[in-house]
Design an enzyme around this catalytic site. Sequence first.
Site, PDB file in Angstrom:
ATOM      1  N   ASP A  75       0.816  -1.217   0.000  1.00 33.11           N
ATOM      2  CA  ASP A  75       0.000   0.000   0.000  1.00 33.11           C
ATOM      3  C   ASP A  75       0.848   1.265   0.000  1.00 33.11           C
ATOM      4  O   ASP A  75       2.056   1.228   0.239  1.00 33.11           O
ATOM      5  CB  ASP A  75      -0.902   0.015   1.233  1.00 33.11           C
ATOM      6  CG  ASP A  75      -2.164  -0.800   1.007  1.00 33.11           C
ATOM      7  OD1 ASP A  75      -2.437  -1.165  -0.138  1.00 33.11           O
ATOM      8  OD2 ASP A  75      -2.871  -1.067   2.000  1.00 33.11           O
ATOM      9  N   LYS A  97      -3.806   3.234  -2.816  1.00 28.72           N
ATOM     10  CA  LYS A  97      -5.011   3.970  -3.194  1.00 28.72           C
ATOM     11  C   LYS A  97      -4.979   5.327  -2.500  1.00 28.72           C
ATOM     12  O   LYS A  97      -4.430   5.463  -1.416  1.00 28.72           O
ATOM     13  CB  LYS A  97      -6.276   3.230  -2.729  1.00 28.72           C
ATOM     14  CG  LYS A  97      -6.453   1.874  -3.383  1.00 28.72           C
ATOM     15  CD  LYS A  97      -7.818   1.295  -3.106  1.00 28.72           C
ATOM     16  CE  LYS A  97      -8.115   0.971  -1.675  1.00 28.72           C
ATOM     17  NZ  LYS A  97      -7.289   0.049  -0.976  1.00 28.72           N
ATOM     18  N   MET A 210      -7.551   9.532   9.385  1.00 24.19           N
ATOM     19  CA  MET A 210      -8.042  10.134   8.134  1.00 24.19           C
ATOM     20  C   MET A 210      -8.953  11.338   8.412  1.00 24.19           C
ATOM     21  O   MET A 210      -9.962  11.525   7.736  1.00 24.19           O
ATOM     22  CB  MET A 210      -8.793   9.079   7.300  1.00 24.19           C
ATOM     23  CG  MET A 210      -7.900   7.954   6.824  1.00 24.19           C
ATOM     24  SD  MET A 210      -8.803   6.545   6.159  1.00 24.19           S
ATOM     25  CE  MET A 210      -9.288   5.692   7.648  1.00 24.19           C
TER      26      MET A 210
END
Length: 293
Positions: A75, A97, A210
């Site tokens: 990742d 991503k 996040m």
Amino acid sequence: MTHVPAIHDRIGRDAGAPGGGRGARGRSLALVGGCEAPAAASAVVAIVGAGPGDPNLLTLRAVQLLQAADVVVYDRLVGPGILAYAGPAAERIYVGKARGDDPRLQDGINELLVRLARQGKRVVRLKGGDPLVFGRGGEERAHLERAGVTVEVVPGITAATGCGASAGIPLTLRGVAQAVTLVTGHGEDGEPDLDWAALARLGHTLVVYMGLAKAEVIAGKLIGHGLHPGTPSAIVENGTLPSERVLTGRLDELGRMVRAHRVTGPALIVIGEVVRQAHEVLADERPAMALAV
Ligand SMILES: C[S@@+](CC[C@H](N)C(=O)[O-])C[C@H]1O[C@@H](n2cnc3c(N)ncnc32)[C@H](O)[C@@H]1O
């Protein structure tokens, strides 16, 4: 097997990573003596937590599996220092991503893992932090198991505990915080969708993953549900890495702190009295200890 064209744009071989390339499989298992490579006869994928960034925080099992891997599917938050633990002949496939990417990218990753496992390769699916904490490891495991692939999940140090240790912030503290809640600041439609009244209660530490883009919204919701605007709050950016920054201030300053210090992440927001223990404060921030609550 469904073909997902978008995945080809994002998945690429990372020939430049340390230890990368297609040469002889040179790295011995000397770093971790005595570990045995898993058998490649059956379809197996190890979903492995890489920790928050510092390679020293990899688990022993993670290093064993990396050293034995034929292919590492990794990742965005997995750095070169961690990838260097894979053998030089191991294929490295980047599937990072970013926010706002086509959700079908995840389908493509799931299918890629199944395909590699069925080729008999020793596959390590390497994810930042812990694979089962905001890491979609549960979805990947379910997809693999439905496809008949055996899965081993190796936990990693999640960003909350890694950043807590690194920034000097205990997530719970006797007499101060009896509970800790990990939440995402990024809901299904982009907006945080949380039980604000429950999160605003006292005696509790809130860790937001996040949450940078919504820092001001999150602070406003918590204050609106009764949390004091002066509640000590921290932003830990690039936790455990040499570039780590710890910003501390009041809850009602969170949005300003993100903008003023150009925090771009990855970053965690920690909210609660435990932040008073943070051992690093930028010179132009008021010390958390001086905050009126
Ligand atoms: C998709 S989540 C993955 C979380 C990961 N599975 C874990 O257990 O830490 C990514 C978010 O984790 C947080 N994060 C990951 N690594 C971090 C770090 N080194 N410092 C601060 N926050 C980090 C940030 O909030 C980032 O946006």
